[in-house]
Enzyme design. Structure first.
Site, mmCIF file in Angstrom:
data_model
loop_
_atom_site.group_PDB
_atom_site.id
_atom_site.type_symbol
_atom_site.label_atom_id
_atom_site.label_comp_id
_atom_site.label_asym_id
_atom_site.label_seq_id
_atom_site.Cartn_x
_atom_site.Cartn_y
_atom_site.Cartn_z
ATOM 1 N N HIS A 25 0.720 -1.287 0.121
ATOM 2 C CA HIS A 25 0.004 0.137 -0.069
ATOM 3 C C HIS A 25 0.833 1.349 0.222
ATOM 4 O O HIS A 25 1.576 1.474 0.920
ATOM 5 C CB HIS A 25 -0.857 -0.192 1.235
ATOM 6 C CG HIS A 25 -1.688 1.159 1.368
ATOM 7 N ND1 HIS A 25 -1.688 1.993 2.435
ATOM 8 C CD2 HIS A 25 -3.013 1.484 0.705
ATOM 9 C CE1 HIS A 25 -2.642 3.047 2.370
ATOM 10 N NE2 HIS A 25 -3.460 2.612 1.038
ATOM 11 N N HIS A 67 -0.937 10.359 -3.002
ATOM 12 C CA HIS A 67 -2.490 10.150 -2.389
ATOM 13 C C HIS A 67 -3.252 11.353 -2.459
ATOM 14 O O HIS A 67 -4.479 11.182 -2.844
ATOM 15 C CB HIS A 67 -2.117 9.347 -0.958
ATOM 16 C CG HIS A 67 -3.600 8.991 -0.463
ATOM 17 N ND1 HIS A 67 -4.303 10.113 0.482
ATOM 18 C CD2 HIS A 67 -4.228 7.948 -0.446
ATOM 19 C CE1 HIS A 67 -5.191 9.734 0.770
ATOM 20 N NE2 HIS A 67 -5.399 8.352 0.329
#
Ligand code: G3P
Ligand code: CA
Length: 275
Positions: A25, A67
């Protein structure tokens, strides 16, 4: 990692599918600054199967890997280039920003001098650096980047007639974005991210609808339970749960029969699966 005896026993009992995939991740983002080459390099060394990354688009329509839609949390550098929204900055401006130093300040116990000066990578740079066979789990954040993403996947031969299959998933919370992409190229395997609970009675119809354009769901760990995993599998969908960083929770989800886990700590999950 030292496992407790009950955890080891669960694994030894052979009740966990060894086809489970490890999705790093934002890279190995517990140990290194997220969305940097350091984090993905480390993820591969830690045994991750897939490199996860999130996409934003710059003002001049370049796909970059970050992100947040804002630069403020992870970028450092001149304010006129490295603060505010990514979509209001050009690629050239973003190239001036450091996305490693925030990590050293936030996590001094995991800091490393090599992280200072890490740059915001473009999608092209990531796909080029790991062209030796890495697998990419790419998230569409925001609207209107489907065509540019497909172009990049074709350029890097991750999709298309000469591509080696099985090297890319595209994921999003936006069903609209996934359905647009599916209409443009139905061959790309898609994963529908889910963060809100789905009532058990609605799961069959909800998952049948998702199965029309996606091969899997990516539920938050908060909503992933046995009923959800069973219903998704009955609809023919894979289940990849995000984001699981503790060995005990990893074992719990593995026992539920999930097909993969997103984790900031690929080494922990690799260690579990190796046992
Ligand atoms: O892509 C799975 C997970 O990463 C979704 O959450 O906010 O970390 O992108 P986020
Ligand atoms: Ca993500």
């Amino acid at each position: 990692v030292r496992l407790s005896l009950p955890l080891a026993a669960v694994l030894l009992a052979g009740c966990i599918d060894d086809g489970v995939i490890i999705i790093a991740h934002r890279g190995a983002s517990f140990d290194a600054p997220e969305h940097t080459f350091a984090a993905w390099d480390l993820a591969r060394r830690q045994g991750a199967d897939w490199l996860e990354l999130d996409l934003q688009m710059t003002r001049d329509s370049v796909l970059v890997v970050m992100h947040d839609d804002s630069l403020d949390r992870t970028a450092r550098g001149p304010r006129e280039a490295c603060a505010g929204l990514v979509r209001e900055r050009t690629r050239a401006e973003l190239a001036r920003c450091d996305v490693g130093s925030w990590f050293n300040a936030e996590f001094p116990e995991r800091a490393a001098q090599e992280y200072v000066g890490a740059r915001i990578p473009t999608l092209d740079q990531v796909l080029t650096r790991y062209a030796d066979g890495a697998r990419f789990y790419i998230e569409i954040k925001g609207d209107g980047m489907e065509r540019e993403l497909l172009d990049a996947l074709r350029r890097h031969r991750l999709i298309g007639p000469t591509a080696r299959a099985g090297r890319v998933y595209v994921q999003s919370f936006s069903a609209d974005a996934l359905q647009r992409l599916h209409a443009l190229d139905p061959s790309v395997p898609l994963v529908q991210l889910l963060e809100d609970p789905v009532p058990a009675a609605e799961m069959p119809s909800a998952f049948a609808a998702i199965a029309r354009y996606a091969v899997g769901i990516g539920p938050s760990r908060r909503i992933a339970g046995g009923a959800l995993v069973r219903a998704a599998h009955e609809a023919g969908l894979l289940v990849h749960v995000y984001t699981v960083n503790e060995p005990a929770a990893m074992v719990t989800f593995l026992q539920l029969g999930v097909d993969g886990l997103f984790t900031d700590r690929p080494a922990l999950l690799r260690d579990l699966l190796n046992r």
